[in-house]
Scaffold this motif. Structure first.
Motif, PDB file in Angstrom:
ATOM      1  N   GLN A  72     -35.193 -22.210  56.013  1.00  0.00           N
ATOM      2  CA  GLN A  72     -34.804 -22.688  57.345  1.00  0.00           C
ATOM      3  C   GLN A  72     -33.734 -23.773  57.226  1.00  0.00           C
ATOM      4  N   GLU A  73     -33.869 -24.663  56.264  1.00  0.00           N
ATOM      5  CA  GLU A  73     -32.853 -25.697  56.057  1.00  0.00           C
ATOM      6  C   GLU A  73     -31.503 -25.060  55.739  1.00  0.00           C
ATOM      7  N   ALA A  74     -31.495 -24.027  54.906  1.00  0.00           N
ATOM      8  CA  ALA A  74     -30.244 -23.347  54.558  1.00  0.00           C
ATOM      9  C   ALA A  74     -29.629 -22.687  55.783  1.00  0.00           C
ATOM     10  N   ARG A  75     -30.448 -22.050  56.616  1.00  0.00           N
ATOM     11  CA  ARG A  75     -29.939 -21.441  57.853  1.00  0.00           C
ATOM     12  C   ARG A  75     -29.371 -22.506  58.783  1.00  0.00           C
ATOM     13  N   THR A  76     -30.050 -23.625  58.888  1.00  0.00           N
ATOM     14  CA  THR A  76     -29.586 -24.709  59.753  1.00  0.00           C
ATOM     15  C   THR A  76     -28.260 -25.270  59.251  1.00  0.00           C
ATOM     16  N   ARG A  77     -28.140 -25.471  57.931  1.00  0.00           N
ATOM     17  CA  ARG A  77     -26.870 -25.957  57.364  1.00  0.00           C
ATOM     18  C   ARG A  77     -25.745 -24.972  57.629  1.00  0.00           C
ATOM     19  N   ALA A  78     -26.031 -23.684  57.459  1.00  0.00           N
ATOM     20  CA  ALA A  78     -25.000 -22.667  57.686  1.00  0.00           C
ATOM     21  C   ALA A  78     -24.556 -22.672  59.147  1.00  0.00           C
ATOM     22  N   ARG A  79     -25.504 -22.776  60.066  1.00  0.00           N
ATOM     23  CA  ARG A  79     -25.150 -22.827  61.492  1.00  0.00           C
ATOM     24  C   ARG A  79     -24.354 -24.088  61.812  1.00  0.00           C
TER      25      ARG A  79
END
Length: 93
Positions: A72-79
């Protein structure tokens, strides 16, 4: 627990994997119970599938939850990078 209500620590009793635990926390009681319920749910999912003892089940549940957190952290950073790029483009136009 990381969600703090800013108050003093209190004892909250929760059940996880059939055991009762008293948690001392300054987090909101509802939040604490939600955290415990999530851990209980994961332990039941993993323990029911594997028949492992409680310690191994707890370790696997912790690994599954940390994997979800990191993904989830990786998805949030990407967004956030996409949004930052859009803002930068809008400002330079």
């Amino acid at each position: 627990m990381s969600e703090s209500s800013g108050g003093s620590r209190k004892a909250i009793r929760v059940r996880i994997a059939g055991e009762t635990y008293t948690l001392r926390t300054d987090a909101d009681e509802e939040y604490t119970r939600r955290c415990a319920a999530l851990v209980d749910e994961r332990m039941r999912e993993i323990g029911g599938e594997t028949g492992l003892d409680a310690k191994k089940t707890a370790i696997l549940a912790a690994l599954a939850l940390s994997d979800e957190l990191f993904r989830q952290e990786a998805r949030t950073r990407a967004r956030a990078m996409v949004v930052a790029g859009r803002i930068e483009n809008a400002l330079t136009e």
